[in-house]
Design an enzyme around this catalytic site. Structure first.
Site, PDB file in Angstrom:
ATOM      1  N   GLY A  14       0.923  -1.316  -0.110  1.00 17.07           N
ATOM      2  CA  GLY A  14       0.133  -0.100  -0.058  1.00 17.07           C
ATOM      3  C   GLY A  14       0.876   1.292   0.065  1.00 17.07           C
ATOM      4  O   GLY A  14       0.278   2.323   0.488  1.00 17.07           O
ATOM      5  N   SER A  16       1.548   3.314  -2.229  1.00 18.74           N
ATOM      6  CA  SER A  16       1.382   4.462  -2.979  1.00 18.74           C
ATOM      7  C   SER A  16      -0.103   5.167  -2.453  1.00 18.74           C
ATOM      8  O   SER A  16      -0.390   6.423  -2.980  1.00 18.74           O
ATOM      9  CB  SER A  16       0.900   3.987  -4.480  1.00 18.74           C
ATOM     10  OG  SER A  16      -0.172   3.293  -4.282  1.00 18.74           O
ATOM     11  N   ASN A  92       0.995  -2.412   5.147  1.00 18.89           N
ATOM     12  CA  ASN A  92       0.090  -1.340   5.412  1.00 18.89           C
ATOM     13  C   ASN A  92      -1.079  -1.241   4.529  1.00 18.89           C
ATOM     14  O   ASN A  92      -2.044  -0.707   4.892  1.00 18.89           O
ATOM     15  CB  ASN A  92       0.830  -0.173   4.946  1.00 18.89           C
ATOM     16  CG  ASN A  92       0.173   1.178   4.811  1.00 18.89           C
ATOM     17  OD1 ASN A  92      -0.289   1.736   5.868  1.00 18.89           O
ATOM     18  ND2 ASN A  92       0.274   1.693   3.596  1.00 18.89           N
ATOM     19  N   TYR A 158     -14.220  -3.988  10.011  1.00 15.34           N
ATOM     20  CA  TYR A 158     -12.772  -3.795  10.040  1.00 15.34           C
ATOM     21  C   TYR A 158     -12.017  -4.246  11.414  1.00 15.34           C
ATOM     22  O   TYR A 158     -11.056  -4.745  11.508  1.00 15.34           O
ATOM     23  CB  TYR A 158     -12.608  -2.119  10.232  1.00 15.34           C
ATOM     24  CG  TYR A 158     -11.567  -1.221  10.170  1.00 15.34           C
ATOM     25  CD1 TYR A 158     -10.608  -1.598   9.269  1.00 15.34           C
ATOM     26  CD2 TYR A 158     -11.426  -0.169  10.844  1.00 15.34           C
ATOM     27  CE1 TYR A 158      -9.538  -0.962   9.277  1.00 15.34           C
ATOM     28  CE2 TYR A 158     -10.194   0.434  10.915  1.00 15.34           C
ATOM     29  CZ  TYR A 158      -9.137   0.035  10.089  1.00 15.34           C
ATOM     30  OH  TYR A 158      -8.044   0.939   9.779  1.00 15.34           O
ATOM     31  N   VAL A 159     -12.958  -4.195  12.555  1.00 18.73           N
ATOM     32  CA  VAL A 159     -12.544  -4.346  13.751  1.00 18.73           C
ATOM     33  C   VAL A 159     -12.183  -5.897  13.892  1.00 18.73           C
ATOM     34  O   VAL A 159     -11.057  -6.417  14.457  1.00 18.73           O
ATOM     35  CB  VAL A 159     -13.205  -4.280  14.933  1.00 18.73           C
ATOM     36  CG1 VAL A 159     -13.422  -4.986  16.319  1.00 18.73           C
ATOM     37  CG2 VAL A 159     -13.529  -2.613  15.357  1.00 18.73           C
ATOM     38  N   ALA A 160     -13.017  -6.882  13.150  1.00 17.87           N
ATOM     39  CA  ALA A 160     -12.888  -7.948  13.096  1.00 17.87           C
ATOM     40  C   ALA A 160     -11.511  -8.594  12.506  1.00 17.87           C
ATOM     41  O   ALA A 160     -10.631  -9.376  12.872  1.00 17.87           O
ATOM     42  CB  ALA A 160     -13.888  -8.929  12.517  1.00 17.87           C
ATOM     43  N   LYS A 162      -8.977  -6.535  12.091  1.00 21.31           N
ATOM     44  CA  LYS A 162      -7.438  -6.062  12.674  1.00 21.31           C
ATOM     45  C   LYS A 162      -7.386  -7.094  13.971  1.00 21.31           C
ATOM     46  O   LYS A 162      -6.248  -7.137  14.478  1.00 21.31           O
ATOM     47  CB  LYS A 162      -7.746  -4.621  12.914  1.00 21.31           C
ATOM     48  CG  LYS A 162      -7.631  -3.839  11.694  1.00 21.31           C
ATOM     49  CD  LYS A 162      -6.355  -3.759  10.858  1.00 21.31           C
ATOM     50  CE  LYS A 162      -6.353  -2.925   9.981  1.00 21.31           C
ATOM     51  NZ  LYS A 162      -5.089  -2.752   9.080  1.00 21.31           N
TER      52      LYS A 162
END
Length: 253
Positions: A14, A16, A92, A158-160, A162
């Site tokens: 990631g 860019s 990233n 998102y939480v799951a 991460k």
């Protein structure tokens, strides 16, 4: 004392993107050569590589779909051939999606977050870590988020992803620490990047009042921590989840 990455090679997935660009530049400013991964934004990646070359640093751009195992391995082969074998791995990249409450969220979004958080890191580790083991040295820095600790409504996919990533990092740190390889997570808050500067949306009163330091952090704040963890100044830090969010998250003992 300074963050000295001279003689090191790094790869940033990631690279860019909004946050990735600042991480790439800061790694180079600290002395590292940097391989820039991109998925679709080849123009930005090429511009960034040109910046690094103007600084006297070696760089290159490498395309991959970070959710596909073979794509990661194909990228690795090109990186090894055209750039060299990285000492520093910065994972990233993440897939963006529209946040909704769990009852309304498309199940596909949960799969996309699992793929871009968990499987992305598994593929990158399996592809690039064997070289780090062989040379008995390496630094792996992974981007997590304050959201993983806060678990706010609407952020479940998102939480799951991460939180799954957090488990991978902790296990990996224990598995490869004996090879002098550290594995750490940086957890940004809602970060000011080029897009926010362009749109003049840096100040967000509702969010800012929840931050003990009173304001949002910048991409440079995040990049500084990434470079610290990538350096030998952090040689005895591994398995850590480090919030860079102005105190909005304070992990307890």
């Amino acid at each position: 004392m300074e963050i000295n990455l001279k003689g090191k090679k790094a790869i940033v997935t990631g690279g860019s993107g909004q946050l990735g660009r600042c991480i790439v530049r800061t790694l180079a400013q600290c002395g590292a050569d940097v391989a820039i991964h991109y998925h679709k934004n080849s123009e930005k990646a090429e511009e960034l590589a040109a910046e690094l070359k103007a600084m006297g640093k070696k760089s290159g751009v490498f395309q991959a779909d970070i959710t596909k195992e073979q794509s990661i391995y194909d990228m690795r082969d090109k990186v090894y051939e055209q750039f060299g074998k990285p000492d520093i791995i910065i994972n990233n990249a993440v897939i963006q999606y529209t946040w909704k409450n769990i009852l309304e969220q498309d199940p596909a979004d949960f799969f996309s977050q699992f793929e871009s958080c968990v499987m992305h890191n598994i593929y990158m580790n399996q592809a690039f870590v064997p070289h780090l083991i062989e040379q008995q040295y390496g630094r792996i820095v992974v981007m997590n988020t304050e959201c993983a600790a806060l678990s706010d409504a609407g952020s479940a996919a998102y939480v799951a992803g991460k939180r799954g990533l957090d488990g991978i990092v902790r296990c990996l740190a224990k598995e490869i620490g004996k090879y002098n390889i550290t594995v750490n997570q940086v957890a940004p808050g809602w970060t000011i990047s080029d897009r926010a500067r362009k749109e003049h949306t840096e100040v967000q009163p509702d969010y800012d009042r929840t931050v003990p330091l009173g304001h949002r952090g910048t991409d440079q704040d995040i990049a500084n921590m990434v470079c610290f963890l990538a350096s030998d100044l952090a040689a005895f830090t591994t398995g850590a989840y480090i919030p860079v969010c102005g105190g909005r998250v304070m992990p307890a003992i």
